[in-house]
Scaffold this motif. Structure first.
Motif, PDB file in Angstrom:
ATOM      1  N   LEU A 111      14.353  41.509  50.392  1.00 28.85           N
ATOM      2  CA  LEU A 111      13.730  42.844  50.409  1.00 28.85           C
ATOM      3  C   LEU A 111      13.514  43.310  51.854  1.00 28.85           C
ATOM      4  O   LEU A 111      13.724  44.489  52.179  1.00 28.85           O
TER       5      LEU A 111
ATOM      6  N   LEU B 176      21.427  49.103  42.491  1.00 27.94           N
ATOM      7  CA  LEU B 176      22.061  48.727  41.228  1.00 27.94           C
ATOM      8  C   LEU B 176      21.234  47.644  40.524  1.00 27.94           C
ATOM      9  O   LEU B 176      20.983  46.588  41.099  1.00 27.94           O
TER      10      LEU B 176
ATOM     11  N   ALA C 196      21.340  53.498  33.009  1.00 30.75           N
ATOM     12  CA  ALA C 196      22.801  53.570  33.070  1.00 30.75           C
ATOM     13  C   ALA C 196      23.392  52.190  33.267  1.00 30.75           C
ATOM     14  O   ALA C 196      22.742  51.300  33.823  1.00 30.75           O
TER      15      ALA C 196
HETATM   16  N1  LIG Z   1      25.542  46.455  33.643  1.00 31.51           N
HETATM   17  C1  LIG Z   1      24.312  46.718  34.085  1.00 31.51           C
HETATM   18  N2  LIG Z   1      23.950  47.979  34.399  1.00 31.51           N
HETATM   19  C2  LIG Z   1      22.712  48.269  34.844  1.00 31.51           C
HETATM   20  N3  LIG Z   1      21.761  47.334  35.042  1.00 31.51           N
HETATM   21  C3  LIG Z   1      22.075  46.061  34.754  1.00 31.51           C
HETATM   22  C4  LIG Z   1      23.342  45.688  34.261  1.00 31.51           C
HETATM   23  N4  LIG Z   1      23.342  44.338  34.042  1.00 31.51           N
HETATM   24  C5  LIG Z   1      22.117  43.894  34.401  1.00 31.51           C
HETATM   25  N5  LIG Z   1      21.347  44.920  34.816  1.00 31.51           N
HETATM   26  C6  LIG Z   1      19.962  44.879  35.299  1.00 31.51           C
HETATM   27  O1  LIG Z   1      19.996  44.191  36.529  1.00 31.51           O
HETATM   28  C7  LIG Z   1      18.715  43.637  36.789  1.00 31.51           C
HETATM   29  C8  LIG Z   1      18.896  42.263  37.375  1.00 31.51           C
HETATM   30  S1  LIG Z   1      17.492  41.660  38.247  1.00 31.51           S
HETATM   31  C9  LIG Z   1      17.571  42.677  39.709  1.00 31.51           C
HETATM   32  C10 LIG Z   1      16.408  42.546  40.654  1.00 31.51           C
HETATM   33  C11 LIG Z   1      16.176  43.763  41.486  1.00 31.51           C
HETATM   34  N6  LIG Z   1      17.424  44.312  42.028  1.00 31.51           N
HETATM   35  C12 LIG Z   1      15.193  43.492  42.583  1.00 31.51           C
HETATM   36  O2  LIG Z   1      15.552  43.609  43.771  1.00 31.51           O
HETATM   37  O3  LIG Z   1      14.046  43.170  42.239  1.00 31.51           O
HETATM   38  C13 LIG Z   1      17.966  40.136  38.917  1.00 31.51           C
HETATM   39  C14 LIG Z   1      17.615  38.932  38.139  1.00 31.51           C
HETATM   40  O4  LIG Z   1      17.013  39.057  37.081  1.00 31.51           O
HETATM   41  O5  LIG Z   1      17.953  37.786  38.643  1.00 31.51           O
HETATM   42  C15 LIG Z   1      17.942  43.685  35.475  1.00 31.51           C
HETATM   43  O6  LIG Z   1      16.888  44.606  35.553  1.00 31.51           O
HETATM   44  C16 LIG Z   1      18.989  44.117  34.443  1.00 31.51           C
HETATM   45  O7  LIG Z   1      18.468  44.918  33.398  1.00 31.51           O
END
Ligand SMILES: Nc1ncnc2c1ncn2[C@@H]1O[C@H](C[S@+](CC[C@H]([NH3+])C(=O)[O-])CC(=O)[O-])[C@@H](O)[C@H]1O
Ligand SMILES: O=C(O)C(=O)Cc1ccccc1
Length: 257
Positions: A53, A73, A131
């Motif tokens: 972060l 994303l 999305a």
């Molecule tokens: N195809 C997809 N499209 C959209 N979202 C998705 C998809 N597949 C998974 N997700 C989403 O990607 C996120 C992954 S977490 C990210 C942490 C965050 N970036 C953080 O900086 O705290 C990481 C983890 O859990 O290790 C979840 O919220 C899913 O719903």
């Protein structure tokens, strides 16, 4: 809220190996139960998460100039989008900032919205959309973050997604990708996983919780090697690709268009 999701999972009472859970652990999903404890879960599970972060804030300062559009994303609870907002604020770019957070989990987005709204300045910059990151139509952008999200996209969809991200980025734009990784050398892979699981033990998860989550993630989180990520980023067209962080089986890459 403390993550105790796998505390009560049946670990297979007649199983000799107490680190092996019952075969019935449901596949991991980003539902309301996970969203509720996600902050604690990711902080206690991912070595270097808070450092990622900080890096995102620094990179936003470097790449998200006046009027820049940024994408987060898989924004989950909004930590990376808020880190981008921080970096833009530091450089006085907040008035013109556009940060788009994408996630396909409605439960995550509901909580993300609540988090973001607590900070009026950040809320003015951040737009949240439910999305699929593989289907979204990306507008021209300067900075894209995938902080531990690509690992959940089916591997066969990853090259096309990276192509779309490359196409969205303006020349000089940056893609920050953090991922759980695997090692091609199976002995090294086992060693890194073992040390990561010791890391989780040291942060309060039990052997059984660790084993149950390992089973739940098995077909859901599909890590690839650092070499695969680097060559795929280069194949997508990025001119500079660097692994800028690695700790055990977690890496981050910076790719510049
Ligand atoms: N195809 C997809 N499209 C959209 N979202 C998705 C998809 N597949 C998974 N997700 C989403 O990607 C996120 C992954 S977490 C990210 C942490 C965050 N970036 C953080 O900086 O705290 C990481 C983890 O859990 O290790 C979840 O919220 C899913 O719903
Ligand atoms: O807990 C793990 O073993 C991980 O790989 C990290 C993680 C963190 C949050 C959701 C899914 C995976």
């Amino acid at each position: 809220m403390r993550d105790e999701i796998y505390r009560s999972v049946d670990a297979g009472s007649n199983n000799q190996d107490d680190a092996a859970p019952a075969a019935s652990v449901a596949p991991f999903r980003f539902n309301e139960t996970v969203a509720h404890v996600f902050h604690d879960m990711i902080n206690r599970s991912v070595p270097g998460y808070s450092l990622m972060l900080e890096l995102i804030t620094l990179l936003a300062g470097r790449h998200a100039g006046q009027g820049a559009r940024c994408y987060d994303l898989g924004c989950s609870l909004g930590a990376s989008a808020l880190a981008i907002a921080q970096g833009m604020k530091r450089h006085g770019n907040d008035k013109t900032a556009r940060i788009v957070g994408l996630d396909n989990s409605a439960a995550m987005l509901t909580r993300c919205r609540q988090n973001v709204l607590r900070d009026a300045e950040a809320a003015a910059m951040i737009e949240l959309l439910e999305a699929d990151i593989c289907e979204h139509r990306y507008e021209p952008s300067e900075f894209i973050v995938s902080n531990f999200t690509l690992q959940f996209v089916p591997p066969e969809k990853r090259p096309a997604l990276l192509g779309r991200l490359y196409d969205s980025l303006q020349p000089g734009g940056a893609f920050f990708l953090a991922e759980k990784i695997r090692y091609d050398d199976s002995e090294v892979d086992r060693l890194m996983i073992e040390i990561h699981e010791r890391f989780k033990r040291s942060r309060g998860y039990s052997e059984l919780e660790i084993a149950a989550k390992r089973a739940a993630l098995e077909a859901v989180l599909l890590p690839e090697s650092s070499e695969t990520h680097i060559s795929r980023l280069k194949d997508a067209g990025f001119s500079q690709v660097t692994e800028c962080f690695r700790c055990l089986n977690f890496s981050a890459f910076l790719a510049i268009r």
